[in-house]
Write a protein that holds these residues in place. Structure first.
Motif, PDB file in Angstrom:
ATOM      1  N   ALA A   2       0.822  -1.213   0.000  1.00 50.91           N
ATOM      2  CA  ALA A   2       0.000   0.000   0.000  1.00 50.91           C
ATOM      3  C   ALA A   2       0.855   1.262   0.000  1.00 50.91           C
ATOM      4  CB  ALA A   2      -0.925  -0.011   1.219  1.00 50.91           C
ATOM      5  N   ALA A   3       1.980   1.235   0.698  1.00 50.62           N
ATOM      6  CA  ALA A   3       2.794   2.437   0.839  1.00 50.62           C
ATOM      7  C   ALA A   3       3.706   2.691  -0.350  1.00 50.62           C
ATOM      8  CB  ALA A   3       3.635   2.341   2.122  1.00 50.62           C
ATOM      9  N   PHE A   4       4.208   1.622  -0.985  1.00 52.95           N
ATOM     10  CA  PHE A   4       5.253   1.807  -1.998  1.00 52.95           C
ATOM     11  C   PHE A   4       4.851   1.338  -3.400  1.00 52.95           C
ATOM     12  CE2 PHE A   4       7.388   1.033   2.113  1.00 52.95           C
ATOM     13  CZ  PHE A   4       7.935   2.297   2.279  1.00 52.95           C
ATOM     14  N   VAL A   5       4.005   0.312  -3.492  1.00 52.62           N
ATOM     15  CA  VAL A   5       3.652  -0.210  -4.811  1.00 52.62           C
ATOM     16  C   VAL A   5       2.422   0.486  -5.377  1.00 52.62           C
ATOM     17  CG1 VAL A   5       2.990  -2.273  -6.104  1.00 52.62           C
ATOM     18  CG2 VAL A   5       4.698  -2.435  -4.284  1.00 52.62           C
ATOM     19  N   LEU A   6       1.425   0.755  -4.534  1.00 53.77           N
ATOM     20  CA  LEU A   6       0.189   1.357  -5.029  1.00 53.77           C
ATOM     21  C   LEU A   6       0.416   2.720  -5.688  1.00 53.77           C
ATOM     22  CD1 LEU A   6      -2.830   1.149  -5.369  1.00 53.77           C
ATOM     23  CD2 LEU A   6      -3.119   2.082  -3.059  1.00 53.77           C
ATOM     24  N   PRO A   7       1.188   3.645  -5.081  1.00 54.28           N
ATOM     25  CA  PRO A   7       1.424   4.918  -5.782  1.00 54.28           C
ATOM     26  C   PRO A   7       2.131   4.731  -7.121  1.00 54.28           C
ATOM     27  CG  PRO A   7       2.017   5.104  -3.468  1.00 54.28           C
ATOM     28  CD  PRO A   7       1.771   3.653  -3.730  1.00 54.28           C
ATOM     29  N   ALA A   8       3.110   3.818  -7.163  1.00 52.28           N
ATOM     30  CA  ALA A   8       3.801   3.558  -8.431  1.00 52.28           C
ATOM     31  C   ALA A   8       2.862   2.925  -9.447  1.00 52.28           C
ATOM     32  CB  ALA A   8       5.010   2.652  -8.188  1.00 52.28           C
ATOM     33  N   LEU A   9       1.924   2.118  -8.982  1.00 53.79           N
ATOM     34  CA  LEU A   9       0.961   1.495  -9.888  1.00 53.79           C
ATOM     35  C   LEU A   9       0.068   2.548 -10.535  1.00 53.79           C
ATOM     36  CD1 LEU A   9      -0.166  -1.230 -10.924  1.00 53.79           C
ATOM     37  CD2 LEU A   9      -1.748  -1.188  -8.985  1.00 53.79           C
ATOM     38  N   VAL A  10      -0.351   3.530  -9.748  1.00 52.66           N
ATOM     39  CA  VAL A  10      -1.166   4.622 -10.305  1.00 52.66           C
ATOM     40  C   VAL A  10      -0.368   5.396 -11.349  1.00 52.66           C
ATOM     41  CG1 VAL A  10      -2.363   6.768  -9.749  1.00 52.66           C
ATOM     42  CG2 VAL A  10      -2.570   4.800  -8.216  1.00 52.66           C
ATOM     43  N   LEU A  11       0.886   5.697 -11.025  1.00 46.60           N
ATOM     44  CA  LEU A  11       1.718   6.415 -11.983  1.00 46.60           C
ATOM     45  C   LEU A  11       1.932   5.597 -13.255  1.00 46.60           C
ATOM     46  CD1 LEU A  11       3.547   8.777 -12.748  1.00 46.60           C
ATOM     47  CD2 LEU A  11       5.412   7.657 -11.493  1.00 46.60           C
TER      48      LEU A  11
END
Length: 468
Positions: free
Chosen positions: A249-258
């Motif tokens: 949730a902290a590191f993969v989810l933001p990169a997934l959105v990008l």
């Protein structure tokens, strides 16, 4: 929006995502393993106006079937402090209660908890303190997991401020996992490596102000003597899973959105390429050539003992470009594009296996599998480019939607193997995952363009593939 402004918009989104997650997860300083032992007891005595010097200390934690535990702590103090405490039992109880329930150290360093003080006694110079912790462990899949020496992935560590610290399981049970598995024995001091004897796990430290310290997270799992290692490993994995989910949730989810936003740009370029008069054979040759150059560079890097991290990328480029050149029909159907993705992923596995033979690593098979999963986003890009070109030709939105979903799932899988499973990394790892999203989109662009051009070429020749 003008196309020139798109990079700045993506950068702004990345900055917003970066600010939405804590920038760092600080690693705290080690805490004493026992709040009533050694220097921790001395601090509690000093707060009550007594100068005590603990010369020897032990702690035995007897864990019960219901997950509670009884702590039995012994502290050997200097003669003057012993005489004073023997005369003033109220002072003795006050210091012992303070050390047991509010002392500096375990239990409950990283989470809230309650400790019940039971008794204190003094015999000559030896003080015995008993207290109870109702929440020392919990049952998972029928086994009892004690997480006293597990920091929820923070890895602050513990100062071994007792000459002997023992965790003892319920009667008739044994330690069924290997608490030493997470400890780097090569660099660990003797005190950091526990001694396992049936149901007892013992660490040996020192009552000195700064003794040896344990920096690795350790679970102690208790079960029947016949419990299998697979069962114990499953319990440990289940106990650690919440840490991994937090990392996702902290590191993969933001990169997934990008990455999803960047895929929109990749789709736009692929659509333009499908309409252009680019020679797909030249694109395939260019991609294969990049892969060959990558292999040569990886070989040179290996000769100088430098890490050849781009060998897997070279494998995907070489396999994809070569097959697209030799078998053009492969990139004209969804099934063919997915078969190509499987072949390029297998090529990554072969390359990584070869590197593991040249430079053996621990858990070589697991490292190869993780490496294959890590390269999945690039491997499936040709299938994504094919769907984009098909959508432009026949307006097949279902195919395009599935392509976006597949590309995002592959990136999520790569992120899942990238972030640690049992520890919380520094917040700066978020920059690496966001950078990985940008890099995956840029490196996948030639592969998407190649597939789009093959699909467009097939459509113009009247050999458009059947819709799945």
């Amino acid at each position: 929006m003008r196309r020139a402004a798109l990079p700045f918009a993506l950068l702004l989104v990345a900055c917003v995502l970066l600010g939405a997650v804590p920038s760092t997860i600080a690693s705290p300083q080690p805490d004493p393993v026992c709040g009533a032992c050694g220097s921790s007891f001395e601090h509690a005595a000093e707060e009550r106006g007594l100068a005590a010097n603990v010369t020897h200390s032990t702690a035995t934690v007897r864990v019960h079937e219901n997950g509670s535990a009884t702590w039995i702590v012994t502290d050997r103090v200097n003669r003057s402090a012993a005489d004073r405490l023997a005369e003033d039992t109220d002072l003795l109880e006050g210091i012992a209660r303070r050390a047991a329930t509010e002392g500096w150290g375990l239990p409950h360093v990283y989470e809230e908890g309650e400790v019940w003080f039971r008794s204190v006694s003094i015999d000559d110079r030896t003080i015995e303190i008993r207290f109870r912790d109702p929440d020392a462990g919990e049952r998972r899949l029928g086994l009892l997991v004690v997480d006293y020496l597990h920091s929820e992935g923070i890895r602050g560590g513990w100062i071994l401020n007792a000459d002997r610290f023992t965790i003892a399981g319920p009667d008739g049970t044994a330690v069924v996992n290997d608490p030493r598995a997470t400890i780097g024995d090569e660099y660990a001091s003797p005190g950091e490596v526990p001694e396992i004897d049936g149901g007892n796990a013992t660490w040996r430290g020192s009552t000195a102000e700064r003794g040896s310290a344990l920096y690795d997270d350790v679970y102690v799992v208790y079960g029947g003597p016949g419990t299998g290692r697979t069962h114990a490993d499953a319990v440990v994995a289940l106990s650690t899973a919440p840490i991994w989910l937090d990392n996702l949730a902290a590191f993969v989810l933001p990169a997934l959105v990008l990455y999803g936003l960047l895929l929109v740009g990749v789709a736009g370029v692929s659509m333009r390429a499908a309409e252009a008069s680019l020679d797909p054979d030249r694109i395939a040759g260019f991609v294969a050539g990049l892969g060959l150059v990558g292999f040569l560079a990886a070989g040179l890097a290996g000769a100088t003992n430098e890490p050849s991290w781009f060998a897997g990328l070279a494998a995907i480029y070489l396999v994809t470009g070569s097959i697209a050149l030799a078998r053009p029909a492969t990139l004209r159907t969804t099934r063919g594009a997915l078969a190509l993705a499987a072949a390029s992923t297998l090529g990554v596995g072969v390359v990584l296996s070869g590197l593991a033979v040249v430079d053996p690593v621990t858990d070589g098979a697991l490292t190869v599998l993780r490496g294959m999963a890590f390269h999945l986003p690039l491997a499936v890009v040709p299938a994504f480019g094919l769907a984009v070109a098909r959508d432009a030709a026949v307006e097949d939105l279902r195919s395009l939607t599935l392509a976006f979903a597949g590309a995002l799932v592959s990136f999520a899988l790569a992120g899942a193997v990238f972030v640690p499973y049992g520890s919380r990394p520094w917040g700066l790892v978020l920059i690496l995952t966001l950078g990985g999203a940008v890099l995956a989109a840029l490196l996948g662009l030639p592969l998407a363009v190649l597939a789009a051009r093959r699909q467009a070429e097939a459509g113009r020749r009247g050999r458009a593939p059947r819709r799945p």
